[in-house]
Design a protein around this motif. Structure first.
Motif, PDB file in Angstrom:
ATOM      1  N   ILE A 142       0.942  -1.191  -0.119  1.00  0.00           N
ATOM      2  CA  ILE A 142       0.037  -0.091  -0.040  1.00  0.00           C
ATOM      3  C   ILE A 142       0.706   1.221   0.033  1.00  0.00           C
ATOM      4  N   LEU A 143       1.939   1.321   0.698  1.00  0.00           N
ATOM      5  CA  LEU A 143       2.882   2.351   0.986  1.00  0.00           C
ATOM      6  C   LEU A 143       3.642   2.431  -0.341  1.00  0.00           C
ATOM      7  N   VAL A 227      -2.763 -11.463  -6.299  1.00  0.00           N
ATOM      8  CA  VAL A 227      -3.169 -10.891  -5.023  1.00  0.00           C
ATOM      9  C   VAL A 227      -2.709  -9.184  -5.054  1.00  0.00           C
ATOM     10  N   LEU A 228      -1.494  -8.868  -5.641  1.00  0.00           N
ATOM     11  CA  LEU A 228      -1.221  -7.470  -5.710  1.00  0.00           C
ATOM     12  C   LEU A 228      -2.388  -6.794  -6.484  1.00  0.00           C
ATOM     13  N   SER A 229      -2.905  -7.446  -7.369  1.00  0.00           N
ATOM     14  CA  SER A 229      -4.000  -6.518  -8.137  1.00  0.00           C
ATOM     15  C   SER A 229      -4.965  -6.150  -7.220  1.00  0.00           C
ATOM     16  N   PHE A 230      -5.091  -7.107  -6.043  1.00  0.00           N
ATOM     17  CA  PHE A 230      -6.423  -6.550  -5.187  1.00  0.00           C
ATOM     18  C   PHE A 230      -5.937  -5.369  -4.409  1.00  0.00           C
TER      19      PHE A 230
ATOM     20  N   ILE B 386     -10.223  10.576 -18.907  1.00  0.00           N
ATOM     21  CA  ILE B 386     -10.614  10.478 -17.519  1.00  0.00           C
ATOM     22  C   ILE B 386     -10.342   9.147 -16.738  1.00  0.00           C
ATOM     23  N   GLU B 387     -10.586   8.847 -15.613  1.00  0.00           N
ATOM     24  CA  GLU B 387     -10.189   7.822 -15.009  1.00  0.00           C
ATOM     25  C   GLU B 387     -11.491   7.196 -13.901  1.00  0.00           C
ATOM     26  N   ILE B 388     -11.732   6.074 -13.976  1.00  0.00           N
ATOM     27  CA  ILE B 388     -12.648   5.599 -12.896  1.00  0.00           C
ATOM     28  C   ILE B 388     -12.119   4.906 -11.623  1.00  0.00           C
ATOM     29  N   LEU B 389     -12.365   5.400 -10.557  1.00  0.00           N
ATOM     30  CA  LEU B 389     -11.840   4.890  -9.230  1.00  0.00           C
ATOM     31  C   LEU B 389     -12.658   4.125  -8.539  1.00  0.00           C
ATOM     32  N   TYR B 390     -12.347   3.003  -8.232  1.00  0.00           N
ATOM     33  CA  TYR B 390     -13.303   1.858  -7.321  1.00  0.00           C
ATOM     34  C   TYR B 390     -12.342   1.202  -6.347  1.00  0.00           C
ATOM     35  N   ASN B 391     -12.956   0.666  -5.115  1.00  0.00           N
ATOM     36  CA  ASN B 391     -12.471   0.031  -4.367  1.00  0.00           C
ATOM     37  C   ASN B 391     -12.551  -1.341  -4.843  1.00  0.00           C
ATOM     38  N   THR B 392     -11.639  -2.141  -4.487  1.00  0.00           N
ATOM     39  CA  THR B 392     -11.298  -3.475  -5.082  1.00  0.00           C
ATOM     40  C   THR B 392     -12.459  -4.516  -4.668  1.00  0.00           C
ATOM     41  N   SER B 393     -13.130  -4.987  -5.756  1.00  0.00           N
ATOM     42  CA  SER B 393     -14.242  -5.745  -5.387  1.00  0.00           C
ATOM     43  C   SER B 393     -14.701  -6.356  -6.761  1.00  0.00           C
ATOM     44  N   LEU B 418      -9.142   2.513 -12.356  1.00  0.00           N
ATOM     45  CA  LEU B 418      -8.089   2.366 -10.966  1.00  0.00           C
ATOM     46  C   LEU B 418      -8.751   1.999 -10.000  1.00  0.00           C
ATOM     47  N   ASN B 419      -8.136   0.789  -9.497  1.00  0.00           N
ATOM     48  CA  ASN B 419      -8.921   0.265  -8.279  1.00  0.00           C
ATOM     49  C   ASN B 419      -7.892   0.583  -6.867  1.00  0.00           C
ATOM     50  N   GLN B 420      -8.356   0.702  -5.949  1.00  0.00           N
ATOM     51  CA  GLN B 420      -7.760   0.890  -4.920  1.00  0.00           C
ATOM     52  C   GLN B 420      -8.075   0.011  -3.625  1.00  0.00           C
ATOM     53  N   GLU B 421      -7.315  -0.113  -2.715  1.00  0.00           N
ATOM     54  CA  GLU B 421      -7.689  -0.943  -1.479  1.00  0.00           C
ATOM     55  C   GLU B 421      -8.652   0.014  -0.966  1.00  0.00           C
TER      56      GLU B 421
END
Lengths: 292, 541, 309
Positions: A142-143, A227-230, B386-393, B418-421
């Motif tokens: 994450i960092l 896993v990193l894709s997550f 542009i970019e679509i941001l979503y949380n991973t799922s 773009l997915n983010q935790e």
């Protein structure tokens, strides 16, 4: 004379011998052919064998089984699985190779230095490995993401950061047992320096375990990528990879089996072939084999 | 092969045989006899302190253990007497006087009095506790100042008065039409003063007063067992004022995070009801378990925020074009597949009796025209990417991929994903550091205000950079008035502004897709997914 | 030998103290650097309330002061309360979940060793025959089927189709079977490949050829001589693998709904449950240090030529 022969004199002929032995190994040759085939399919397949694009969605066609139009069926968005498996292969093969190479180079260099130096240096180096083993990987990734943004290079940094550790420990253990071997002592008595002894006498004897562990690292790395894709560090959708496709297909195996079956087949075929290549290489490069 | 091996093989075979033959009854099979309800409950609860926790899984458990001044009708959610058997309202609609029933008791037998409610309200508002949902009580007169710890704002200033042991008077800051509905939120539920004092928990989070054996509640059930990440079990509370009408002999809550695992648990007869269903199984379950898969309207909207501080989204034409180019019908019928309703406005239809005008539609021609107009007005050849941001799922990803395809194919835009935790994603959204981000909003109570007050200027959940003076005025006016028709007119105009300016692209209204066994009786679908367990029983249909 | 072994262990134990302190420090600052805190959620908390929460946990103090306070508690053996699971201490949560993961991991490791070692030895002895290809082929299948595929596959076969086992849970001894099989077979595959490789390496060496030429039985050669050398890489692999196994597998525990340490390990990071992250990391670090120490001792014992260093 010890069988831990150092391929010192006449290196060229030794490499040629190794090449001849490799060519004579049927399984290894089969492995090369299969692997070449898969690589070719992944690289050239998307433009030669299909008119579908990997990101062309057709919502009404979702979850269709394999048919003449979609050889491997379609996914949740009606995308062609065949072309997605091939495209995903490009990513997985690249990640598998590069990240494994990073981990092998780092791990072997680090482990060999640590084991050969011994004493206090070894102690500090190995405790550093223990620390790296323990740090929370998720937070680390994450960092990385937050500080450097999404970047394909980071993927290798992140994967390399974990995968080289076990390799380093394996190599160190081998070096510890080799460095007091007679042929190493002899080389030392002849006045050879540490780099030369490491490169010419110890390294060739490490190849066996290194190659085996490297072939085991490839699948681990390919799956770690998923896993990193997550965490947002892996490939960017709509692009995919074998690891991701398998992960997404796993829970659907009983209702939409083609989503798991085809990526898993490619993944397995690539690993099997790599494995045969690895075994062949190991046998061919075995410094003792020359005496047989 | 020697004898020992033979023996080993034989016994292994026998063991396998025994395993395959002896199968105990499943929870569902024995449900009619045991009257124990087994429920999938999403994730491990954050805790069981009603003044600390904030989520749905916590609500599901606490509603068995605690009861507020009022309860709700299991079908219509209308307010029903709870601990208070009756109440009166002053003519200016700001002062409520509750009569508490004399039969109300805590699970240890202590009498439940108005003092206990005052103690509880004082606790959650105490700044030292740091209660997150304390703001739910800010409707009470002087509560906000007290909760902020302002000098001179003591507890005496808060509109909570104990007239006698069984009479409680609550005074509000303003007339609040949905006040009684708010009382059904666990932030208003009582805690047992004796227990909290024993654990020093009045101003301290994280004491073990919520453990089995310590927990004292006043709900229809009491806490019996709590194994983290495994199970929470409750048993009937013999001191509950309406205990004779409680049919269930127990409820087990399982915090099963994985929807796939939960669905397997249901198929194996391990639980009576799932919290959710994996999207990819909906079609299959429709075929195989038509009577058990349920599609129930839920008070929530799935939408995309647009960050109006970033080019090209600073232009209303581009924003509206994005909203018009989404084929919501295709999205819900092919991707979400739970019978969700396409959203052409923000507030779910029928929220508190309000249905907004459909200011949006699926209109590619108009969308293309708006893009062309934008390009010629700004003298650009292409719309900036542009970019679509979503949380991973997986479900967010699939939807984002579909929308990406629509915007690309219909409008020729360059759209990245773009997915983010989760926590990183939240950080990006609150810092307005994105182009467009997926979001969902679940109503806290059944009133349009819970949806529409998000878009106030500088609102904590706005996060789009959008602001409109007229919009702010309308929402404030609606909050201040008591006249239903006038309120609805305000909300109506507010929705029209949203459709014109498009700080958000509504996509669909939520549907709760669950599996529920037919033996579960007295469980009625409703928009808040609240199911008072005292009305539930297990019985063959 | 006894005395030097004791001194070796003592030195390593002494080294462990600074190592653990470094790990705790690095983790403390890493987790604080990560975006989002334990209390951030989909619905924004009003600012005054955010301040109340931060004051309650001392987050309003400078980071350095918080660090010193945390380390002070840590040195007294107090890992602090969990921020996410309010009402539970980190020590309690680890104490509840570790026995579960330990059981599962130990059982899986038994399966892995019982399957992997013999398969590897036999394959090496009968190199390039069916007895080599079949177990090694199966091992490759095991490696190609990661746990998130093997788990659902076993459930499909033995639970959904045959109905022998429950698909999830941790409520009776039967619930141990499928998850430990899933985990064990994966590691068995690794062990088999490494053992075979190690055996081939050693079998070619002079002293074994001599032993065989002198007519020593294969069993004797394998057990008295070959296996000792061949196990070197396996043992090096086993250290971290064992630590990983008994500290729980997130994937397995999620698929099978098992209340183990693995779920805490991963969820703590996702929840930004600061104390829980450091607690689980330290716990894992202790395991790693202990097992790597054990590995070094075993490696030295296996190889008379290497010394404890």
């Amino acid at each position: 004379m010890s069988t831990h022969a150092a391929p010192d004199a006449g290196g060229a002929s030794l490499w040629r011998d190794a090449w001849l032995r490799l060519r004579a190994n049927r399984m290894a040759v089969a492995g090369f052919v299969l692997f070449g085939l898969i690589t070719f399919l992944c690289l050239a397949g998307p433009s030669i064998f299909t008119q579908h694009a990997f990101d062309q969605t057709q919502l009404s066609e979702h979850f269709r089984g394999p048919d003449r139009n979609h050889w491997f069926g379609t996914d949740a968005l009606g995308r062609d699985v065949f072309v997605r498996v091939l495209k995903g292969g490009q990513i997985s093969l690249a990640v598998g190779f590069l990240a494994t190479a990073v981990s092998v180079i780092l791990g072997v260099a680090y482990g060999a230095c640590s084991g050969y130096a011994g004493g206090r240096v070894d102690m500090v180096m190995m405790r550093a490995v223990d620390i790296l083993y323990s740090l929370p990987f998720t937070i680390f990734v994450i960092l990385l993401m937050v500080m450097f943004g999404r970047n394909f290079i980071l993927l290798f940094v992140a994967i390399g950061a974990v995968e080289w550790l076990t390799m380093a420990r394996i190599v160190r253990g081998q070096v510890l047992s080799l460095k007091h071997a007679e042929f190493v002592e002899a080389a030392r008595a002849l006045g050879f320096g540490a780099p030369r002894i490491l490169a010419h006498h110890i390294l060739p004897n490490l190849l066996g375990p290194v190659i085996i562990y490297a072939t085991l690292t490839v699948p681990a790395v390919m799956l770690l990528e998923a896993v990193l894709s997550f965490l947002g560090l892996g490939v960017q959708p709509p692009m995919s990879s074998w690891g991701l496709l398998i992960q997404e297909g796993a829970e659907k195996m009983d209702i939409y089996p083609w989503l798991l079956l085809f990526p898993a087949l490619f993944f397995s075929a690539a690993l099997f072939s790599l494995n045969f290549i690895g075994d062949g290489l190991r046998d061919a490069l075995d410094p003792r084999a020359a005496k047989d | 092969m020697n004898r020992a091996w033979c023996r080993a093989f034989t016994s292994a075979g026998l063991l396998l045989f025994a395993v395959s033959c002896h199968r105990p009854l499943t929870h569902v099979e024995s449900g009619g006899r045991d009257q124990v309800l087994h429920l999938g409950n999403g994730t491990e609860p954050q805790g069981l302190d009603p003044h600390i926790v904030t989520g749905v899984p916590e609500h599901n458990i606490l509603s068995a253990l605690l009861e507020g001044l009022v309860t709700e009708d299991p079908r219509t959610l209308e307010v029903r007497p709870g601990v208070a058997e009756s109440w009166t309202l002053s003519p200016d609609r700001r002062v409520y006087t509750f009569r508490l029933r004399r039969t109300a008791r805590w699970s240890n037998g202590d009498a439940l009095t108005a003092h206990d409610f005052a103690y509880s309200f004082r606790r959650i508002l105490n700044p030292a506790l740091g209660a997150q949902y304390a703001y739910m009580l800010h409707v009470l007169r002087g509560a906000r100042a007290f909760n902020k710890g302002k000098a001179g704002a003591g507890w005496e200033g808060v509109g909570v008065e104990v007239l006698d042991d069984h009479t409680l008077r609550l005074t509000l800051e303003n007339a609040t039409p949905h006040f009684l509905e708010l009382l059904n939120h666990y932030s208003f539920w009582p805690v047992h003063p004796g227990t909290l004092e024993r654990f020093g928990a009045f101003a301290k989070r994280g004491t073990p007063w919520t453990r089995p054996g310590n927990f004292v509640g006043n709900g229809a059930f009491e806490l019996r067992e709590w194994r983290v990440n495994s199970r929470i079990e409750v048993a009937p509370n013999p001191h509950y004022w309406d205990a004779s009408n409680v049919a269930l002999k127990g409820i087990c809550f399982y915090p099963i995070d994985s929807a796939d695992t939960e669905e397997r648990a249901y198929r194996a007869g391990f639980i009576h009801r799932t919290q959710t269903v994996p999207i990819h199984r909906i079609d299959d379950l429709r075929r195989r378990r038509p009577g058990e898969i349920r599609f129930e309207t839920y008070l929530g909207t799935y939408f995309y925020r647009l960050n109006i501080t970033k080019k090209p989204l600073d232009d209303a034409r581009v924003r509206r074009a994005l909203a018009l180019a989404v084929d919501r019908a295709a999205l819900v019928s092919n991707i979400t597949r739970g019978g969700q309703q396409p959203a052409f406005h923000f507030c779910p239809p029928g929220t508190g009796g309000f249905t907004a005008p459909s200011g949006l539609k699926f209109d590619v021609v108009e969308a293309r025209r708006l893009i062309a107009e934008y390009l010629s007005a700004t003298g650009q050849a292409r719309v900036p990417p542009i970019e679509i941001l979503y949380n991973t799922s997986e479900s967010h990803k699939v939807i984002a991929e579909a929308i990406q395809g629509m915007w690309r194919d219909q409008l020729g835009l360059d759209v990245k994903l773009l997915n983010q935790e989760w926590k990183v994603y939240l950080d990006s959204v609150t810092q307005t550091n994105y182009f467009t981000s997926r979001a969902g909003w679940i109503g806290d109570y059944n009133d349009p205000n819970t949806f529409l007050d998000m878009w106030l200027t500088g609102g904590g959940n706005n996060n789009t950079g959008w602001s409109s003076a007229r919009y702010d005025e309308l929402i404030r006016k609606a909050a201040a008035t008591d006249d239903t028709a006038a309120r609805l007119r305000c909300f109506h105009e507010a929705e029209e502004i949203l459709a014109r300016e498009v700080p958000v692209v509504p996509l669909y209204f939520y549907v709760n897709v669950t599996l529920r066994h037919p033996t579960v009786q007295g469980w009625h679908p409703n928009v808040l997914d609240h199911h008072p367990y005292q009305h539930v029983r297990l019985q063959a249909p | 030998m006894q005395a030097s072994l004791a001194r070796f262990i003592l030195t390593r134990l002494l080294q462990a103290v600074p190592v653990l302190l470094i790990i705790a420090t690095l983790t403390f600052f890493m987790v604080r650097l990560a975006p989002g805190g334990p209390f951030s959620g989909e619905k924004k908390i009003p600012e005054e309330i955010q301040r109340n929460i931060e004051a309650h946990y001392g987050f309003d103090k400078p980071l350095g002061e918080q660090y010193l306070r945390y380390m002070g508690h840590l040195l007294q053996g107090d890992l602090g309360p969990s921020f996410k699971y309010v009402g539970w201490d980190v020590t309690e949560l680890i104490g509840q979940s570790f026995p579960v993961s330990l059981q599962l991991g130990a059982f899986a490791m038994l399966i892995a060793l019982a399957v992997g070692l013999p398969a590897g030895v036999i394959a090496a002895l009968r190199k390039n025959t069916a007895a080599d290809y079949i177990p090694m082929g199966l091992a490759m299948v095991g490696i190609c089927l990661p746990t998130f595929v093997m788990g659902p596959l076993l459930i499909l076969l033995f639970s959904s189709k045959l109905g022998w086992f429950s698909p999830m849970g941790w409520y009776s001894w039967r619930d141990l079977v499928l998850p430990s099989l899933t985990l064990g077979l994966y590691y068995a595959a690794y062990i088999a490949r490494l053992t075979r490789g190690g055996m081939l390496e050693v079998l070619g060496q002079d002293y074994l050829r001599t032993a065989r030429a002198k007519g020593a039985s294969t069993t004797r050669v394998v057990f008295r001589h070959a296996l000792r050398g061949a196990l070197q890489p396996v043992v090096a692999f086993l250290g971290p693998a064992m630590a990983g196994l008994i500290s729980g597998s997130f994937v397995i525990e999620t698929i099978f709904f098992i209340p183990g340490l693995g779920r805490h390990f991963v969820n703590a990071a996702f929840n930004r449950d600061y104390t829980m992250v450091i607690g689980t990391v330290l716990f894992y670090a202790v395991l790693i240090l202990a097992l790597n120490l054990l590995v070094d001792i075993v490696q030295a014992a296996l190889n008379p030529r290497s010394r404890l260093e």
